[in-house]
Design a protein around this motif. Structure first.
Motif, short mmCIF file in Angstrom:
data_model
loop_
_atom_site.label_atom_id
_atom_site.label_comp_id
_atom_site.label_asym_id
_atom_site.label_seq_id
_atom_site.Cartn_x
_atom_site.Cartn_y
_atom_site.Cartn_z
N UNK A 1 -33.10 17.53 13.86
CA UNK A 1 -32.52 17.36 12.53
C UNK A 1 -32.50 18.64 11.71
N UNK A 2 -33.45 19.56 11.98
CA UNK A 2 -33.48 20.79 11.18
C UNK A 2 -32.74 21.94 11.84
N UNK A 3 -32.17 21.69 13.03
CA UNK A 3 -31.38 22.72 13.71
C UNK A 3 -32.19 23.90 14.19
N UNK A 4 -33.49 23.71 14.47
CA UNK A 4 -34.36 24.81 14.87
C UNK A 4 -34.25 25.15 16.35
N UNK A 5 -33.60 24.30 17.11
CA UNK A 5 -33.50 24.53 18.55
C UNK A 5 -34.62 23.88 19.34
N UNK A 6 -35.53 23.21 18.66
CA UNK A 6 -36.60 22.47 19.32
C UNK A 6 -36.80 21.15 18.57
N UNK A 7 -37.43 20.19 19.28
CA UNK A 7 -37.71 18.88 18.68
C UNK A 7 -39.22 18.75 18.50
N UNK A 8 -39.62 18.42 17.29
CA UNK A 8 -41.03 18.17 17.01
C UNK A 8 -41.32 16.68 17.22
N UNK A 9 -42.59 16.35 17.23
CA UNK A 9 -43.00 14.94 17.39
C UNK A 9 -42.44 14.10 16.25
N UNK A 10 -42.44 14.62 15.03
CA UNK A 10 -41.94 13.87 13.89
C UNK A 10 -40.45 13.58 14.04
N UNK A 11 -39.68 14.59 14.48
CA UNK A 11 -38.24 14.40 14.69
C UNK A 11 -37.98 13.37 15.78
N UNK A 12 -38.75 13.42 16.86
CA UNK A 12 -38.59 12.46 17.95
C UNK A 12 -38.88 11.05 17.47
N UNK A 13 -39.95 10.88 16.71
CA UNK A 13 -40.30 9.54 16.23
C UNK A 13 -39.25 8.99 15.28
N UNK A 14 -38.69 9.85 14.44
CA UNK A 14 -37.65 9.39 13.50
C UNK A 14 -36.41 8.91 14.26
N UNK A 15 -36.02 9.68 15.29
CA UNK A 15 -34.83 9.29 16.05
C UNK A 15 -35.08 8.01 16.83
N UNK A 16 -36.26 7.89 17.46
CA UNK A 16 -36.55 6.70 18.24
C UNK A 16 -36.72 5.48 17.36
N UNK A 17 -37.26 5.66 16.18
CA UNK A 17 -37.39 4.54 15.25
C UNK A 17 -36.02 3.99 14.89
N UNK A 18 -35.06 4.89 14.72
CA UNK A 18 -33.70 4.45 14.42
C UNK A 18 -33.12 3.65 15.58
N UNK A 19 -33.33 4.15 16.82
CA UNK A 19 -32.75 3.49 17.98
C UNK A 19 -33.45 2.17 18.31
N UNK A 20 -34.72 2.05 17.96
CA UNK A 20 -35.46 0.85 18.31
C UNK A 20 -35.49 -0.15 17.16
N UNK A 21 -35.86 0.32 15.98
CA UNK A 21 -35.99 -0.56 14.82
C UNK A 21 -34.74 -0.58 13.95
N UNK A 22 -33.83 0.36 14.19
CA UNK A 22 -32.66 0.46 13.33
C UNK A 22 -31.73 -0.73 13.45
N UNK A 23 -30.92 -0.94 12.42
CA UNK A 23 -29.94 -2.02 12.48
C UNK A 23 -28.71 -1.56 13.26
N UNK A 24 -27.83 -2.49 13.64
CA UNK A 24 -26.66 -2.12 14.42
C UNK A 24 -25.82 -1.01 13.79
N UNK A 25 -25.75 -0.98 12.47
CA UNK A 25 -24.94 0.04 11.81
C UNK A 25 -25.55 1.45 12.02
N UNK A 26 -26.88 1.54 11.95
CA UNK A 26 -27.53 2.83 12.20
C UNK A 26 -27.25 3.32 13.61
N UNK A 27 -27.34 2.41 14.58
CA UNK A 27 -27.09 2.78 15.97
C UNK A 27 -25.64 3.20 16.17
N UNK A 28 -24.73 2.50 15.50
CA UNK A 28 -23.31 2.82 15.63
C UNK A 28 -23.01 4.20 15.04
N UNK A 29 -23.66 4.54 13.92
CA UNK A 29 -23.47 5.87 13.35
C UNK A 29 -23.96 6.96 14.31
N UNK A 30 -25.08 6.68 14.97
CA UNK A 30 -25.60 7.64 15.95
C UNK A 30 -24.61 7.79 17.11
#
Length: 785
Positions: A71-100
């Motif tokens: 999300x910050x465009x640093x060229x690497x993924x931190x644990x926080x960034x990974x958890x945010x993305x996975x939370x969206x894919x697992x707990x997110x609503x259909x609209x969030x997944x569709x935007x992704x």
């Protein structure tokens, strides 16, 4: 890591939904652990580490997912960034997944998806699912999906248009995930395979003949052991045990051969005894009896050794222990006191045969070791006759049957060498043999034979299912998959042979096989063609690329005729070629469980990979008999079916399910299935008599972000062209593996009569199917060699 389509592979969908606080904490702990394992000391994941962890075939998706996770465009993924993305894919609503999903497809970040971007995405989807289609077909798929989604025809797909298109596929948006991220799923979430429950009534329904025979076998052993032990109770406990085991061994060592008398078993399948005896489990019973023989022999030996040791120690015998055990001096036995040394020799031979019969020997390219050591049953019988005074009585009837079968088999198989009319080498390393059919070779659909090709191995015979229907009078078809040493040598011998006349073939099997006319010929040298590669289906026809080896002088459809040969030298060369490659021997035919299919009311045929071969013959014969009951009015062309069922076929409905690992595997019989679909093109009020179900396990399903676009496009184009883009069949090829619960629920709901399931494929899948069949009270039969 598991491969796509593997039933053991979990995905994030298993974690989807509302988690409890405890489950959420465990999942968070697991993801953190996996992240630290991959990230290392810097606690950040770069693109290469992300690709390796995600295990994707196509770098496009790894790069797109990485860019969105970072999300910050640093060229690497931190644990926080990974958890945010996975939370969206697992707990997110259909609209969030569709935007992704929309961001994944919107490569240039313009806020819309143009046709070129969609083509790039679909091309990557194809690679991820191991699907290979021509560029023309890819363009057609792209246009089909693009035109369907681009409602305002402005040349771009907006977010709303993509959402509206996805809503045409119920359940997809809610279940959208990334199945390749199975490394993020806790082990506890992995699904467990269903196992049969022996105590249920359904299990009894499927195994009653098996269980009754086991009970009778065990009861007979108890009876024989008790009678023999009681007859020698005056000689002590060790002698009682030895004699009891010896009497049981008389039965086992004589009867074990009856279970492998294939001609007798084939004859029994045609009688009422096939409904009573578990003839389909003859190999399993043979293996079980082998284990019992080894166990009883060891107990028998230990009991005698204990008795000899007691006699030598107590002075009850004038002979020493080793003399009692290894020599004829004590006079033990009915043939010059040879019981002890023959017993030692028997035990050594038995253990050698037992070790060399293990699966690690048979299936590791050392089949000849298993074969030659198994022939030691002949000296074992001779030793047993010398060793035991009553064994010859037990062996009399089984031995006569055995030698009669062997004599008939040897006479029939070696009566005359057969000509290999044609050999087709398929790119998936399947050798399609066409062998001239002997005049008196009568078989039933699903039968198999033993094949011997002297140039490959003079003394090796291997079983292969006959893939042609009995109604085909001129030739016998065999499809041999290159899996072991012998089958690989067969394939390579034709592939590397020096042809007399090379010809590159890219032939439509549907046209060639359906239009071939009966031909008369003499065995001639086999021609070979250059190896070619290609797809299963094209946009115009069902094209199968193959290398063909044909006899000179055998015209094919469209050929001008025989190839002229001139000089005597060339004729001699042809005869040498024929002698080298064109001859084989067959032994059979032998029956299989699939003979029951025609007595079924509703048959479900399930083939996995090359496991379709028994059903190729059966499907052809079924449709032949089905068409015999079909009538067409010459005036109005109205068609109807006779309601009268003949004695040989009581079928009301046939479901054929074919599961393949990859696209190329469908080349084996796609032309046959195309013809079967054409034969029943007209719909009847009762629905199709034969229904096809095709599955490709390497293809990702619609719930996966890496496949949703491709599967939607394949559905749209199949609906438009009335033809599947992968196989060319009218039946749509489904991605992944079947949901067997839903498949069998649908079969049960049709109520076409008693359901019987016939399977040919891997033992692992057989266990799964057995469990489901027991749940639905379906009879289950498995093809075995």
């Amino acid at each position: 890591m598991s491969t796509p389509g593997d039933p053991a592979q979990p995905d994030l969908e298993s974690c989807r939904g509302t988690m409890s606080a405890e489950e959420d904490a465990k999942w968070l702990q697991w993801v953190t652990h996996q992240f630290e394992t991959i990230a290392g000391e810097d606690r950040e994941i770069n693109l290469q580490e992300f690709k390796t962890a995600l295990n994707v075939k196509e770098s496009f998706f790894a790069e797109r997912f990485f860019a969105l996770f970072d999300s910050d465009g640093s060229g690497t993924i931190t644990l926080q960034e990974l958890l945010e993305a996975l939370t969206l894919l697992i707990h997110g609503n259909p609209m969030d997944k569709l935007k992704f999903l929309f961001q994944v497809y919107d490569v240039d970040g313009s806020g819309s998806i143009d046709a070129d971007e969609l083509r790039t995405v679909l091309q990557s989807c194809m690679r991820e699912s191991a699907i290979s289609l021509p560029d023309e077909k890819l363009d057609q798929l792209t246009l089909a999906l693009f035109e369907s989604a681009d409602k305002d025809n402005n040349g771009a797909i907006t977010f709303d248009e993509l959402r509206n298109e996805l809503q045409r596929f119920p359940g997809v948006m809610e279940n959208l995930t990334i199945s390749a991220a199975h490394w993020l799923t806790p082990p506890a979430a992995r699904p467990r395979s269903r196992r049969p429950r022996p105590l249920t009534s359904a299990y009894w329904h499927n195994h009653r003949s098996h269980l009754l025979c086991l009970a009778a076998y065990a009861g007979l052993h108890v009876l024989l052991f008790t009678l023999a032990a009681c007859a020698h109770r005056a000689l002590g406990a060790s002698v009682m045990v030895a004699k009891g085991c010896g009497q049981c061994l008389n039965l086992d060592c004589s009867f074990i051969v009856v279970l492998m008398l294939r001609r007798c078993l084939t004859w029994l399948r045609a009688t009422w005894l096939a409904q009573v005896l578990p003839l389909d489990q003859n190999i399993q019973f043979h293996q079980l009896m082998g284990w019992v023989v080894v166990g009883l022999s060891l107990v028998h030996t230990v009991a005698h050794v204990a008795n000899f040791a007691f006699q030598a120690q107590s002075g009850a015998s004038p002979f020493r222990f080793w003399e009692l055990l290894l020599t004829t001096r004590p006079g033990i036995g009915w043939v010059r006191g040879s019981a002890s040394p023959t017993g030692v020799a028997l035990l050594l031979l038995l253990l050698l045969m037992f070790v060399c019969s293990s699966s690690c020997i048979r299936r590791s390219g050392h089949f000849e070791v298993f074969y030659w050591t198994h022939l030691s049953y002949l000296p074992m019988w001779i030793l047993l006759i010398v060793h035991g005074p009553s064994f010859w009585k037990w062996l009399l009837v089984p031995g006569i049957l055995f030698f009669l079968e062997k004599a008939i088999g040897l006479a029939v198989s070696r009566m005359a060498a057969l000509c290999i009319v044609e050999v087709n080498l398929l790119p998936s390393k399947v050798t399609h043999l066409l062998i001239k059919r002997p005049p008196l070779f009568h078989y039933r659909p699903g039968d198999y034979l033993y094949l011997n090709v002297p140039t490959i191995a003079r003394y090796e015979w291997h079983p292969f299912t006959i893939s042609s229907a009995p109604e085909q009078k001129d030739t016998i078809w065999l499809h041999v998959r290159s899996q072991g040493q012998w089958t690989n040598r067969l394939y390579e011998s034709f592939k590397t042979s020096d042809p007399v006349d090379s010809k590159r073939l890219s032939r439509s099997l549907r046209m060639r096989r359906s239009q071939r006319k009966p031909q008369s010929f003499q065995c001639q040298p086999i021609q070979s063609g250059a190896a070619v590669q290609g797809a299963v289906a094209s946009s115009k026809d069902v094209i199968v690329e193959l290398t063909s080896y044909r006899p000179r002088g055998t015209p094919q459809h469209g050929d001008p005729g025989p190839v002229p040969t001139g000089t005597e030298e060339s004729a001699q060369a042809q005869r040498r070629t024929t002698s080298e490659w064109g001859l084989c021997y067959i032994d059979g035919p032998y029956g299989t469980p699939t003979r029951r299919i025609f007595a079924s009311e509703h048959a479900v045929l399930i083939g996995a990979g090359i496991g379709i071969t028994p059903f190729a013959s059966i499907l052809q014969s079924i449709m032949y008999r089905h068409q015999k009951r079909k009538h067409i009015c010459p005036s109005c062309q109205h068609s109807w079916m006779d309601n009268v069922q003949d004695e040989d076929m009581k079928l009301h409905k046939v479901d054929f399910i074919w599961i393949n690992r990859d696209q190329r595997s469908f080349e084996w019989f796609v032309s046959l299935l195309t013809k079967l679909e054409l034969d029943q093109a007209e719909e009847t009020p009762e629905g199709p008599f034969l229904e096809l179900h095709m599955y490709m396990t390497s293809a990702l399903g619609k719930n996966d972000m890496k496949a949703i676009g491709l599967q939607m496009a394949l559905d749209l184009l199949a609906k438009k062209e009335k033809k599947d883009s992968i196989t060319g069949l009218q039946t749509r090829t489904q991605p992944g593996r079947p949901d067997w619960r839903k498949v069998f629920q649908k079969v049960a709901a049709e109520k076409k009569g008693k359901v019987q399931v016939f399977f040919c494929g891997s033992p692992a899948l057989a266990k799964v199917l057995k469990g489901h069949c027991e749940h639905f009270s379906f009879r289950f039969f498995q093809e075995n060699f």
